[in-house]
Design a protein around this motif. Sequence first.
Motif, PDB file in Angstrom:
ATOM      1  N   MET A   1      15.919   1.944  -9.354  1.00 45.95           N
ATOM      2  CA  MET A   1      14.500   1.903  -9.061  1.00 45.95           C
ATOM      3  C   MET A   1      14.023   0.444  -9.012  1.00 45.95           C
ATOM      4  O   MET A   1      14.426  -0.383  -9.811  1.00 45.95           O
ATOM      5  CB  MET A   1      13.716   2.683 -10.114  1.00 45.95           C
ATOM      6  N   ARG A   2      13.149   0.149  -8.093  1.00 52.64           N
ATOM      7  CA  ARG A   2      12.620  -1.196  -7.926  1.00 52.64           C
ATOM      8  C   ARG A   2      11.595  -1.522  -9.002  1.00 52.64           C
ATOM      9  O   ARG A   2      10.755  -0.698  -9.335  1.00 52.64           O
ATOM     10  CB  ARG A   2      11.943  -1.308  -6.568  1.00 52.64           C
ATOM     11  N   SER A   3      11.625  -2.735  -9.491  1.00 47.12           N
ATOM     12  CA  SER A   3      10.628  -3.192 -10.456  1.00 47.12           C
ATOM     13  C   SER A   3       9.329  -3.498  -9.723  1.00 47.12           C
ATOM     14  O   SER A   3       9.345  -4.123  -8.660  1.00 47.12           O
ATOM     15  CB  SER A   3      11.107  -4.465 -11.147  1.00 47.12           C
ATOM     16  N   PRO A   4       8.197  -3.105 -10.290  1.00 48.19           N
ATOM     17  CA  PRO A   4       6.908  -3.391  -9.639  1.00 48.19           C
ATOM     18  C   PRO A   4       6.486  -4.835  -9.843  1.00 48.19           C
ATOM     19  O   PRO A   4       6.827  -5.470 -10.849  1.00 48.19           O
ATOM     20  CB  PRO A   4       5.952  -2.425 -10.334  1.00 48.19           C
ATOM     21  N   ILE A   5       5.720  -5.347  -8.876  1.00 49.65           N
ATOM     22  CA  ILE A   5       5.188  -6.705  -8.955  1.00 49.65           C
ATOM     23  C   ILE A   5       3.875  -6.768  -8.176  1.00 49.65           C
ATOM     24  O   ILE A   5       3.701  -6.059  -7.188  1.00 49.65           O
ATOM     25  CB  ILE A   5       6.207  -7.736  -8.424  1.00 49.65           C
TER      26      ILE A   5
ATOM     27  N   ARG B   1      10.976 -12.992   0.209  1.00 50.74           N
ATOM     28  CA  ARG B   1      12.130 -12.310   0.830  1.00 50.74           C
ATOM     29  C   ARG B   1      12.816 -11.406  -0.187  1.00 50.74           C
ATOM     30  O   ARG B   1      13.216 -10.287   0.128  1.00 50.74           O
ATOM     31  CB  ARG B   1      13.101 -13.343   1.391  1.00 50.74           C
ATOM     32  N   ASP B   2      12.953 -11.890  -1.424  1.00 48.68           N
ATOM     33  CA  ASP B   2      13.580 -11.107  -2.491  1.00 48.68           C
ATOM     34  C   ASP B   2      12.750  -9.863  -2.809  1.00 48.68           C
ATOM     35  O   ASP B   2      13.304  -8.775  -3.040  1.00 48.68           O
ATOM     36  CB  ASP B   2      13.727 -11.992  -3.733  1.00 48.68           C
TER      37      ASP B   2
ATOM     38  N   GLN C   1      10.910  -8.127  -0.818  1.00 51.94           N
ATOM     39  CA  GLN C   1      11.102  -7.123   0.234  1.00 51.94           C
ATOM     40  C   GLN C   1      12.323  -6.251  -0.041  1.00 51.94           C
ATOM     41  O   GLN C   1      12.314  -5.069   0.288  1.00 51.94           O
ATOM     42  CB  GLN C   1      11.261  -7.799   1.596  1.00 51.94           C
ATOM     43  N   VAL C   2      13.321  -6.800  -0.648  1.00 48.45           N
ATOM     44  CA  VAL C   2      14.575  -6.075  -0.874  1.00 48.45           C
ATOM     45  C   VAL C   2      14.625  -5.410  -2.254  1.00 48.45           C
ATOM     46  O   VAL C   2      15.138  -4.298  -2.392  1.00 48.45           O
ATOM     47  CB  VAL C   2      15.780  -7.039  -0.722  1.00 48.45           C
ATOM     48  N   ASN C   3      14.074  -6.070  -3.249  1.00 51.14           N
ATOM     49  CA  ASN C   3      14.342  -5.655  -4.629  1.00 51.14           C
ATOM     50  C   ASN C   3      13.151  -5.188  -5.457  1.00 51.14           C
ATOM     51  O   ASN C   3      13.345  -4.766  -6.587  1.00 51.14           O
ATOM     52  CB  ASN C   3      15.014  -6.819  -5.374  1.00 51.14           C
ATOM     53  N   TYR C   4      11.943  -5.293  -4.939  1.00 44.46           N
ATOM     54  CA  TYR C   4      10.770  -4.992  -5.753  1.00 44.46           C
ATOM     55  C   TYR C   4       9.861  -3.953  -5.109  1.00 44.46           C
ATOM     56  O   TYR C   4       9.932  -3.704  -3.911  1.00 44.46           O
ATOM     57  CB  TYR C   4       9.953  -6.272  -6.019  1.00 44.46           C
ATOM     58  N   LEU C   5       8.990  -3.410  -5.921  1.00 50.66           N
ATOM     59  CA  LEU C   5       7.944  -2.491  -5.495  1.00 50.66           C
ATOM     60  C   LEU C   5       6.629  -3.272  -5.558  1.00 50.66           C
ATOM     61  O   LEU C   5       6.184  -3.657  -6.638  1.00 50.66           O
ATOM     62  CB  LEU C   5       7.890  -1.291  -6.439  1.00 50.66           C
TER      63      LEU C   5
END
Length: 145
Positions: free
Chosen positions: A1-5, A35-36, A38-42
Amino acid sequence: MRSPIVIDTNVLLAANQMHPDISSDCVAACASRLRDIQVNYLTVIDDQFRILSEYQKKSSPRNGKGVGDVFLKWLLQNSANKNVCAQVSLTETNEDEYLEFPDKKLESQFDKSDRKFVAVASVHPDKPKILQATDCKWLDWHGKL
C-alpha cells in the motif's frame, strides 16, 4: 500500500524553477520527489479541489514542460484513482478556516493559503506528512502539528 502525502504548492513551483532564490539542489530535490510520489505515494487532496485549484493557478498543466506542471497534469488525470489519490472532506467555517485544523491558536499564524494543507493532513486517518520546499516558517510549527 502506498504511503499518503500532502504536497504544498511551493514544491511544484520549485520543481518548475519558478520559485525565487532557491538552489539548483532544491529544484532537483523537488523534481525528484514529485517523480517518486507518482510511483510510490498516495497524494492526499480535498474533495472540493481547493488544493488542485491552487496548483492550477500557479502551474501550467496543459502546456507547461516543468516537472511540477507534468506532475499536476498527472494528478488531475488521476484524481479519482483511489490507488493514486485520496480525497478528504473539509469543513470551511470561514474563508480559509477549517474545522479540521488541529490547533486553533496556531491556525491564525498560518498563511491563509497554507491552512488547507494542514487540515487535509489532519483529517486523513494516517495523518500524512506535508511535503514543503521553501517556507521555513513551517519548521517552527513542526512540533505542534
